[in-house]
Each structure stands twice: as structure tokens, then as C-alpha cells.
Write a protein that holds these residues in place. Structure first.
Motif, short mmCIF file in Angstrom:
data_model
loop_
_atom_site.label_atom_id
_atom_site.label_comp_id
_atom_site.label_asym_id
_atom_site.label_seq_id
_atom_site.Cartn_x
_atom_site.Cartn_y
_atom_site.Cartn_z
N TYR A 1 20.39 -42.06 6.68
CA TYR A 1 20.42 -40.58 6.44
C TYR A 1 19.00 -40.32 6.16
O TYR A 1 18.80 -39.04 6.56
CB TYR A 1 21.25 -40.36 5.21
CG TYR A 1 22.53 -40.93 5.24
CD1 TYR A 1 23.47 -40.05 6.12
CD2 TYR A 1 23.03 -42.14 5.09
CE1 TYR A 1 24.80 -40.54 6.24
CE2 TYR A 1 24.31 -42.62 4.84
CZ TYR A 1 25.31 -41.68 5.88
OH TYR A 1 26.57 -42.01 5.99
N TYR B 1 22.15 -36.67 0.08
CA TYR B 1 20.84 -37.51 0.28
C TYR B 1 20.43 -37.56 -1.17
O TYR B 1 19.93 -38.56 -1.67
CB TYR B 1 19.83 -37.14 1.35
CG TYR B 1 18.78 -38.08 1.49
CD1 TYR B 1 18.86 -39.26 2.07
CD2 TYR B 1 17.45 -37.61 0.84
CE1 TYR B 1 17.63 -40.07 2.44
CE2 TYR B 1 16.33 -38.55 1.02
CZ TYR B 1 16.50 -39.72 1.86
OH TYR B 1 15.23 -40.68 1.84
N ALA C 1 26.57 -30.93 8.01
CA ALA C 1 25.40 -30.13 8.44
C ALA C 1 24.39 -30.41 7.54
O ALA C 1 24.49 -31.16 6.63
CB ALA C 1 25.72 -28.59 7.80
N HIS C 2 22.97 -29.89 8.11
CA HIS C 2 21.70 -30.65 7.31
C HIS C 2 21.67 -30.24 5.95
O HIS C 2 21.27 -31.18 5.19
CB HIS C 2 20.35 -29.80 8.28
CG HIS C 2 19.28 -30.24 7.85
ND1 HIS C 2 18.57 -29.83 6.74
CD2 HIS C 2 18.53 -31.45 8.16
CE1 HIS C 2 17.53 -30.47 6.55
NE2 HIS C 2 17.41 -31.21 7.67
N ASP C 3 21.97 -28.97 5.61
CA ASP C 3 22.04 -28.81 4.15
C ASP C 3 22.90 -29.56 3.36
O ASP C 3 22.71 -30.37 2.14
CB ASP C 3 22.24 -27.37 3.67
CG ASP C 3 21.13 -26.44 4.16
OD1 ASP C 3 20.01 -26.90 4.59
OD2 ASP C 3 21.25 -25.22 4.34
N LEU D 1 23.91 -32.73 4.10
CA LEU D 1 23.45 -34.05 4.17
C LEU D 1 22.43 -34.19 3.20
O LEU D 1 22.36 -35.11 2.43
CB LEU D 1 23.14 -34.50 5.83
CG LEU D 1 22.48 -35.59 5.88
CD1 LEU D 1 23.28 -36.87 5.38
CD2 LEU D 1 22.12 -36.04 7.16
N LYS D 2 21.63 -33.29 3.12
CA LYS D 2 20.22 -33.31 2.23
C LYS D 2 20.78 -33.38 0.90
O LYS D 2 20.24 -33.98 -0.03
CB LYS D 2 19.45 -32.36 2.58
CG LYS D 2 18.15 -32.05 1.64
CD LYS D 2 17.21 -31.21 1.95
CE LYS D 2 16.01 -31.32 1.07
NZ LYS D 2 14.85 -30.04 1.50
N ALA E 1 18.08 -39.41 9.88
CA ALA E 1 18.72 -38.33 10.39
C ALA E 1 18.00 -37.05 9.81
O ALA E 1 18.15 -35.98 10.52
CB ALA E 1 20.21 -38.35 10.00
N LEU E 2 17.50 -37.08 8.66
CA LEU E 2 16.83 -35.82 8.13
C LEU E 2 15.38 -35.66 8.39
O LEU E 2 14.72 -34.59 7.83
CB LEU E 2 17.05 -35.79 6.45
CG LEU E 2 18.41 -35.68 6.03
CD1 LEU E 2 18.38 -36.07 4.37
CD2 LEU E 2 18.75 -34.22 6.11
#
Length: 162
Positions: A122, A10, A2-4, A6-7, A125-126
Motif C-alpha cells: 500500500y 493506510y 480510491a486514493h483518499d 486507501l490513504k 501504491a500511495l
């Protein structure tokens, strides 16, 4: 992922690369004082500058994400430093110490180059293409510096054998 999540991952990576670069800068500065071969000594000084640039870049990226650098210590770079210290202690003369220091520098450069280039994936992707480009450029700079170390170390070893 999920985006959160992944962030979050990161940002953790940015902390790790900041720490790795900080440790590399310190190691390169120490190596510069220990090398006896002039070209290797010069490369160590340049490596300290490259590591400082990488560290400052990671701090700037963290700030862009409203995050302050933390006290995280990169264990991989720490392990490379400890291994290099052991090899330097085992060196019986200046030439062997130069080889041990150059191998340690190359291990650190290889680690950070691969890590930076992987982190670019990454960043893309973000939705952070400028950070991705910077990661790739810094990784390429580390690879180029490693190649210069390889040539200088090969020359130094050749001089020793002759």
C-alpha cells in the motif's frame, strides 16, 4: 480503492502497527524477566529493542502524514499476549514457561512481519517508496528474529528432554 480511501486505510494501519509494536515491546520486556534460558532471555531483550524501533518508525511515518499517534489498541497483538499469559500460567515449571513464552514471542513476530510486509504494498501504491522499503526491511528483521527464537527454543527443549 480510491486514493483518499486507501490513504485513510493506510494511516489506520500505521496506528495498528504502532500499537502492536508498543504491546510487543512491553511483552518482550516482561518475558526477558521471566525467561530462565539465557539465550531466550537475550532474544527477549533484543525483541524489545526491535519492537521499540518499529514503534518509533510508525510514529515517524504518521508524522510524515501530518497525523499524531492515537490510542488505538491492536486486538490481534492483544490476543497473542492473552494467549501467552494463559500458557505461562499453565506451565508447571521453568522449562515449560520458557517454551510458552517463546511460542508467544514467535506468534507476535510472525504477525507483525506479515503485516509490515503487506503494508509495503500500500505504501508503494500511495507513492511512498521509502516507507515501502522500510516496511519490507522491518518485516525481514522480524522474520530473522523469529528464526533465531525457533533455533533457541529448539535447543532449550532439547536440553530439557536430555
Amino acid at each position: 480503492m480510491a486514493h483518499d480511501a486507501l490513504k485513510t486505510w493506510y494511516i489506520a494501519g500505521l496506528h495498528a502497527y504502532r500499537s502492536a509494536s508498543e504491546q510487543a515491546k512491553e511483552a518482550a520486556s516482561q518475558a526477558e524477566g521471566q525467561f530462565t534460558h539465557p539465550e531466550l532471555k537475550k532474544l527477549a531483550g533484543e525483541g524489545a529493542q526491535l519492537s521499540d524501533k518499529q514503534m518509533q518508525t510508525m510514529v515517524a511515518f504518521l508524522k510524515e502524514l501530518d497525523t499524531q499517534p492515537n490510542d488505538f489498541k491492536d486486538r490481534i497483538q492483544e490476543g497473542i499476549a492473552k494467549g501467552t499469559e494463559m500458557a505461562v500460567k499453565a506451565a508447571e515449571d521453568d522449562d515449560a514457561r520458557d517454551v510458552a513464552l517463546s511460542f508467544g514471542a514467535r506468534a507476535g513476530l510472525t504477525y507483525i512481519a506479515v503485516a509490515l510486509e503487506n503494508h509495503a504494498i500500500y505504501a508503494k501504491a500511495l507513492g511512498m517508496p521509502k516507507q515501502a522499503e522500510t516496511f519490507l526491511r522491518l518485516g525481514q528483521e522480524s522474520k530473522a528474529h523469529d528464526e533465531r527464537y525457533a533455533k533457541a527454543a529448539e535447543g532449550a527443549v532439547g536440553e530439557q528432554v536430555a
